[in-house]
Design a protein around this motif. Structure first.
Motif, PDB file in Angstrom:
ATOM      1  N   GLY A  92       6.413  -1.426   5.701  1.00  0.00           N
ATOM      2  CA  GLY A  92       5.324  -0.455   5.646  1.00  0.00           C
ATOM      3  C   GLY A  92       4.704  -0.368   4.270  1.00  0.00           C
ATOM      4  N   GLY A  93       4.191   0.806   3.960  1.00  0.00           N
ATOM      5  CA  GLY A  93       3.564   1.018   2.654  1.00  0.00           C
ATOM      6  C   GLY A  93       2.938   2.387   2.581  1.00  0.00           C
ATOM      7  N   THR A  94       2.487   2.732   1.387  1.00  0.00           N
ATOM      8  CA  THR A  94       1.834   4.017   1.154  1.00  0.00           C
ATOM      9  C   THR A  94       0.494   3.774   0.468  1.00  0.00           C
ATOM     10  N   PHE A  95      -0.548   4.421   0.987  1.00  0.00           N
ATOM     11  CA  PHE A  95      -1.904   4.252   0.472  1.00  0.00           C
ATOM     12  C   PHE A  95      -2.533   5.627   0.268  1.00  0.00           C
ATOM     13  N   PHE A 100      -6.418   6.949   0.469  1.00  0.00           N
ATOM     14  CA  PHE A 100      -7.787   6.602   0.835  1.00  0.00           C
ATOM     15  C   PHE A 100      -8.673   7.843   0.771  1.00  0.00           C
ATOM     16  N   GLY A 101      -9.992   7.586   0.699  1.00  0.00           N
ATOM     17  CA  GLY A 101     -10.986   8.620   0.928  1.00  0.00           C
ATOM     18  C   GLY A 101     -11.353   9.457  -0.286  1.00  0.00           C
ATOM     19  N   PRO A 102     -12.391  10.290  -0.111  1.00  0.00           N
ATOM     20  CA  PRO A 102     -13.261  10.361   1.074  1.00  0.00           C
ATOM     21  C   PRO A 102     -14.028   9.047   1.267  1.00  0.00           C
ATOM     22  N   GLY A 103     -14.377   8.774   2.503  1.00  0.00           N
ATOM     23  CA  GLY A 103     -15.028   7.514   2.810  1.00  0.00           C
ATOM     24  C   GLY A 103     -14.030   6.366   2.728  1.00  0.00           C
ATOM     25  N   ASN A 104     -14.514   5.186   2.364  1.00  0.00           N
ATOM     26  CA  ASN A 104     -13.660   3.996   2.357  1.00  0.00           C
ATOM     27  C   ASN A 104     -13.095   3.668   0.982  1.00  0.00           C
ATOM     28  N   SER A 105     -12.997   4.669   0.102  1.00  0.00           N
ATOM     29  CA  SER A 105     -12.413   4.447  -1.218  1.00  0.00           C
ATOM     30  C   SER A 105     -10.913   4.196  -1.096  1.00  0.00           C
ATOM     31  N   ILE A 106     -10.420   3.261  -1.900  1.00  0.00           N
ATOM     32  CA  ILE A 106      -8.980   3.001  -1.993  1.00  0.00           C
ATOM     33  C   ILE A 106      -8.545   3.412  -3.400  1.00  0.00           C
ATOM     34  N   HIS A 107      -7.622   4.370  -3.485  1.00  0.00           N
ATOM     35  CA  HIS A 107      -7.188   4.883  -4.782  1.00  0.00           C
ATOM     36  C   HIS A 107      -5.814   4.397  -5.194  1.00  0.00           C
ATOM     37  N   PHE A 108      -4.963   4.118  -4.234  1.00  0.00           N
ATOM     38  CA  PHE A 108      -3.570   3.793  -4.558  1.00  0.00           C
ATOM     39  C   PHE A 108      -3.005   2.913  -3.456  1.00  0.00           C
ATOM     40  N   VAL A 109      -2.213   1.910  -3.862  1.00  0.00           N
ATOM     41  CA  VAL A 109      -1.601   0.982  -2.911  1.00  0.00           C
ATOM     42  C   VAL A 109      -0.144   0.749  -3.303  1.00  0.00           C
ATOM     43  N   HIS A 110       0.733   0.941  -2.375  1.00  0.00           N
ATOM     44  CA  HIS A 110       2.135   0.525  -2.554  1.00  0.00           C
ATOM     45  C   HIS A 110       2.579  -0.146  -1.266  1.00  0.00           C
ATOM     46  N   ARG A 111       2.869  -1.426  -1.331  1.00  0.00           N
ATOM     47  CA  ARG A 111       3.367  -2.172  -0.175  1.00  0.00           C
ATOM     48  C   ARG A 111       4.879  -2.315  -0.314  1.00  0.00           C
ATOM     49  N   ASP A 112       5.602  -1.814   0.667  1.00  0.00           N
ATOM     50  CA  ASP A 112       7.057  -1.861   0.593  1.00  0.00           C
ATOM     51  C   ASP A 112       7.553  -3.300   0.598  1.00  0.00           C
ATOM     52  N   ARG A 113       8.493  -3.590  -0.292  1.00  0.00           N
ATOM     53  CA  ARG A 113       9.097  -4.924  -0.336  1.00  0.00           C
ATOM     54  C   ARG A 113      10.264  -5.038   0.632  1.00  0.00           C
ATOM     55  N   ASN A 114      10.889  -3.910   0.922  1.00  0.00           N
ATOM     56  CA  ASN A 114      12.002  -3.879   1.866  1.00  0.00           C
ATOM     57  C   ASN A 114      12.108  -2.459   2.403  1.00  0.00           C
ATOM     58  N   ARG A 115      13.078  -2.224   3.262  1.00  0.00           N
ATOM     59  CA  ARG A 115      13.156  -0.942   3.970  1.00  0.00           C
ATOM     60  C   ARG A 115      13.439   0.241   3.056  1.00  0.00           C
ATOM     61  N   LEU A 116      13.997  -0.011   1.864  1.00  0.00           N
ATOM     62  CA  LEU A 116      14.340   1.070   0.940  1.00  0.00           C
ATOM     63  C   LEU A 116      13.293   1.263  -0.151  1.00  0.00           C
ATOM     64  N   ASP A 117      12.168   0.582  -0.030  1.00  0.00           N
ATOM     65  CA  ASP A 117      11.183   0.563  -1.117  1.00  0.00           C
ATOM     66  C   ASP A 117      10.089   1.614  -0.964  1.00  0.00           C
ATOM     67  N   HIS A 118      10.339   2.702  -0.223  1.00  0.00           N
ATOM     68  CA  HIS A 118       9.358   3.776  -0.137  1.00  0.00           C
ATOM     69  C   HIS A 118       9.098   4.388  -1.522  1.00  0.00           C
TER      70      HIS A 118
END
Length: 226
Positions: A177-180, A182-200
């Motif tokens: 999974g990951g944590t993002f 977004f918004g307002p609109g289609n702005s992307i402010h932050f991205v974290h893509r999990d590398r494994n199940r414990l990477d929240h």
């Protein structure tokens, strides 16, 4: 209120391009083709992904699958965030899974989660946002949100699978999974893509980025949810 910090946290070096070549990094707008993709709510109603954060900022947490004990315990802590904290900051909290929509209601009852939740059963948004499949072997540190160890957590997940109406892992077990933000609109402010199940990402570190006051995850909130 100050705008959230624009940053990327990822196990990958440099910008990550989705298989379709769409740049999904902070500071770049979310592609309309991704914003138009559907998610399903608990009743099976289709909602466009971009509509979830069209009017306000949103913390969007993609989980592995609904039988994952790590995801369960992480979402149990997301459930402790008082709705009043989110309203004060004008922020939406959204969880997205990759199971059938039929699993949403039981998962919410199990975790006590009462904020917004949807599913992407075809994992198309997961793919387009560059989330990985498979476990990357790396140290993710001790998560403050995970209480079970690997053995006890895995046994709990297996028990829920075999005692359910169907033997169903409620999503692809290899999907991360990951944590993002977004918004307002289609702005992307932050991205974290999990590398494994414990990477929240630690929840309070994400709440800080959107101006939401920190939560004491050691106990249930005293604020009444309305």
């Amino acid at each position: 209120m100050a705008a959230p910090v624009t940053r990327q946290v990822s196990g990958c070096a440099g910008p990550v391009l989705t298989p379709t070549g769409l740049d999904t990094e902070p500071g770049q707008p979310l592609a309309a083709a991704v914003a138009d993709l559907p998610v399903l709510d608990a009743s099976g109603r289709r909602v466009s992904f971009g509509a979830l954060f069209r009017e306000r900022r949103a913390v969007v947490v993609f989980v592995r699958h609904f039988l994952c004990y790590v995801c369960k315990e992480y979402v149990e802590d997301l459930a402790k965030i008082p709705k009043s904290f989110l309203r004060e900051a004008d922020v939406t909290l959204i969880v997205i899974g990759q199971s059938s929509y039929h699993h949403i209601e039981p998962f919410c009852k199990l975790t006590g989660y009462s904020h917004e939740i949807y599913v992407d059963p075809e994992r198309e948004i997961y793919k387009r946002l560059g989330m990985k499949r498979g476990e990357e072997i790396s140290s993710s540190g001790q998560s403050p949100h995970i209480k079970s160890n690997l053995l006890s957590g895995s046994l709990q997940s297996l028990w829920r699978a075999v005692t359910g109406p169907l033997f169903d892992f409620q999503g692809d077990p290899a999907q991360q999974g990951g944590t993002f933000i977004f918004g307002p609109g289609n702005s992307i402010h932050f991205v974290h893509r999990d590398r494994n199940r414990l990477d929240h990402k630690p929840i309070n570190s994400v709440l800080q980025l959107v101006g939401v006051q920190p939560v004491n995850f050691m106990s249930r909130p005293t604020v009444i949810h309305v």
